[in-house]
Design an enzyme around this catalytic site. Structure first.
Site, short mmCIF file in Angstrom:
data_model
loop_
_atom_site.label_atom_id
_atom_site.label_comp_id
_atom_site.label_asym_id
_atom_site.label_seq_id
_atom_site.Cartn_x
_atom_site.Cartn_y
_atom_site.Cartn_z
N ASP A 189 0.91 -1.06 0.01
CA ASP A 189 0.13 0.08 0.01
C ASP A 189 1.03 1.20 0.15
O ASP A 189 1.67 1.64 1.01
CB ASP A 189 -0.90 0.01 1.23
CG ASP A 189 -1.85 1.16 1.32
OD1 ASP A 189 -1.70 2.12 0.45
OD2 ASP A 189 -2.65 1.13 2.01
N HIS A 191 -0.17 4.38 -0.04
CA HIS A 191 -0.83 5.30 0.55
C HIS A 191 -0.95 6.58 -0.25
O HIS A 191 -0.93 7.60 0.57
CB HIS A 191 -0.33 5.51 2.02
CG HIS A 191 -1.15 5.22 3.06
ND1 HIS A 191 -1.26 6.27 3.95
CD2 HIS A 191 -1.64 4.50 3.61
CE1 HIS A 191 -2.11 5.76 5.01
NE2 HIS A 191 -2.39 4.89 4.63
N GLU A 216 -1.32 -0.90 -4.05
CA GLU A 216 -2.34 -0.31 -3.81
C GLU A 216 -2.23 1.16 -3.61
O GLU A 216 -1.18 1.69 -3.17
CB GLU A 216 -2.97 -0.77 -2.36
CG GLU A 216 -4.05 0.15 -1.70
CD GLU A 216 -4.53 -0.41 -0.67
OE1 GLU A 216 -5.42 0.28 0.24
OE2 GLU A 216 -4.36 -1.59 -0.31
N GLU A 242 -10.41 3.42 -1.91
CA GLU A 242 -10.72 3.94 -0.55
C GLU A 242 -11.12 5.21 -0.47
O GLU A 242 -11.86 5.48 0.41
CB GLU A 242 -9.61 3.20 0.49
CG GLU A 242 -8.39 4.30 0.31
CD GLU A 242 -7.22 3.93 1.40
OE1 GLU A 242 -7.01 4.48 2.32
OE2 GLU A 242 -6.72 2.93 1.05
N ASP A 265 -14.95 1.50 0.65
CA ASP A 265 -14.85 1.20 1.95
C ASP A 265 -16.52 1.41 2.55
O ASP A 265 -17.06 2.36 2.00
CB ASP A 265 -14.14 2.35 2.86
CG ASP A 265 -14.11 2.08 4.15
OD1 ASP A 265 -15.00 1.78 4.93
OD2 ASP A 265 -12.83 1.98 4.88
N HIS A 292 -11.84 -1.97 1.35
CA HIS A 292 -10.95 -1.28 2.36
C HIS A 292 -11.71 -1.50 3.48
O HIS A 292 -12.74 -1.07 3.87
CB HIS A 292 -10.84 0.10 1.80
CG HIS A 292 -9.75 0.89 2.93
ND1 HIS A 292 -10.60 1.92 3.63
CD2 HIS A 292 -8.74 0.95 3.17
CE1 HIS A 292 -9.49 2.71 4.28
NE2 HIS A 292 -8.48 2.01 3.88
#
Length: 395
Positions: A189, A191, A216, A242, A265, A292
């Site tokens: 991830d 981010h 991700e 997400e 999410d 997520h």
């Protein structure tokens, strides 16, 4: 049966704040939902108070009717706080409808298409390969996990030449593959910390030879067309979503071929009602869904029911309710431990899966109101990093 009361609990999930919502009916049923903590979390109770005025006195089994009312009373599309509140209320409505029928929520969604829900463990840092092996093996021995998610960052991405950042991440993944069991899946991830699609593609292709489960969210979400740009020439599985809010944003992502796996999410997009719409769009584009879920055990319960009934579900993000706190980034394993207490009987993995609970109506969990009141609110806010020149980077 009519909705006659709402209760809002401002509590905590280990070291993170959580807003939990209860809708009560005049015949004694309670439905439960969990908000996403975008922050500021203390802004959510007044938003929920406003939205409750549309639900008071209504029949909670008219889930679609009430969900559309909550969405359409907004003159402008709701954003982070509005959708987080709507998500929790949607959870409550599904829980009430299923409890009124005496069945698990997934039975109202068409029934289960699978017998159990595959999960991966969120580790979220980038520990040295021997430490990662020890952690993976511990989680495998205790809970059966064979899939894990890490950070790809081994050095400060703002203080080093980008090529060195990429080289260190690729070398790290190579060392992991040489150290851990070959049957383990490993996702990374990023981010949303990368600005340029070319740089994100460079990193993804450096990781690709070592077979990541997925790469991700390397980019920010605002320019969806750039995800299609990134996907061109990327040699590994790309996952994102997400930070997207509704079916329209996901439709655009799918139209530009910007993801192999989407990650909405269920506490962000508007609950199960919107999540099902998004998943159907993805299924029509031959894209799978990996929700997520770095959230608490109630959100996990909601995800279990969605995942049980959704054909193109792939794998669910999971955090144990007792154990390490959440932290992203760095090269150490998180040492702080705590416990989330507001769900008495959380879904816990067995052989790397969450088992369905066909004999329990609603979400299949019992809530602990006393624990929510005792644990109370804990303040949390994102730390925004600074680059060497003093400018702010992406959090």
């Amino acid at each position: 049966m009519k909705i006659d009361r709402m209760r809002v609990f401002v509590t905590r999930d280990k070291d993170r704040p959580r807003v939990i919502v209860a809708l009560d009916t005049d015949d004694g049923l309670t439905g439960w939902g969990e908000c996403y903590n975008h922050g500021p979390d203390l802004a959510l109770p007044p938003v929920l108070d406003y939205l409750y005025s549309f639900l008071s006195g209504q029949d909670p089994t008219r889930v679609e009717y009430l969900y559309n009312l909550l969405l359409q009373q907004n003159r402008f599309p709701p954003g982070a706080l509005g959708l987080s509140a709507i998500s929790a209320l949607d959870h409550c409505l599904w829980d009430l409808a299923a409890k009124a029928a005496g069945v698990p929520v997934y039975k109202l969604l068409g029934g289960e298409v699978r017998d159990r829900i595959k999960v991966y463990a969120g580790v979220y840092t980038a520990p040295d390969a021997p430490a990662a092996k020890e952690e993976f093996d511990r989680l495998n021995e205790d809970w059966g996990f064979t899939a894990f998610k890490l950070s790809p960052w081994r050095v400060d991405i703002h203080a080093h030449r980008w090529g060195e950042v990429v080289r260190s991440s690729a070398e790290y993944f190579r060392s992991l593959r040489e150290t851990v069991r070959p049957d383990y899946d490993i996702a990374f991830d990023a981010h949303a910390k990368i600005f340029e699609p070319a740089a994100a593609r460079q990193l993804g292709n450096a990781l690709a030879p070592y077979d990541p489960l997925f790469f991700e969210e390397p980019l920010r979400p605002e320019n969806i067309e750039m995800w299609g740009n990134l996907k061109q020439g990327l040699n590994c599985t790309l996952a994102t979503g997400e930070s997207l809010y509704n079916r329209n944003e996901f439709l655009r992502l799918l139209q530009v071929k910007g993801a192999d796996i989407i990650q909405p999410d269920i506490c962000v997009v508007g609950g199960i009602s919107e999540m099902r719409r998004i998943a159907t769009l993805a299924e029509a584009h031959f894209v799978s869904i990996a929700p997520h879920n770095p959230m608490g055990p109630l959100a996990t319960a909601v995800n279990v029911h969605f995942s049980a009934a959704q054909q193109n579900f792939r794998i669910l993000e999971y955090r144990l309710p007792k154990g390490q706190c959440y932290v992203y980034g760095g090269t150490d394993l998180e040492k702080r431990e705590d416990e989330t207490r507001y769900v008495v009987d959380p879904y816990l993995p067995k052989d790397g899966y969450l088992e369905l609970r066909p004999d329990r109506p609603g979400w299949g969990v019992e809530m602990d109101e006393k624990a929510m009141q005792e644990d109370g609110y804990v303040h949390w806010q994102r730390r925004v990093p600074k680059r060497p020149d003093g400018s702010y980077a992406f959090a």
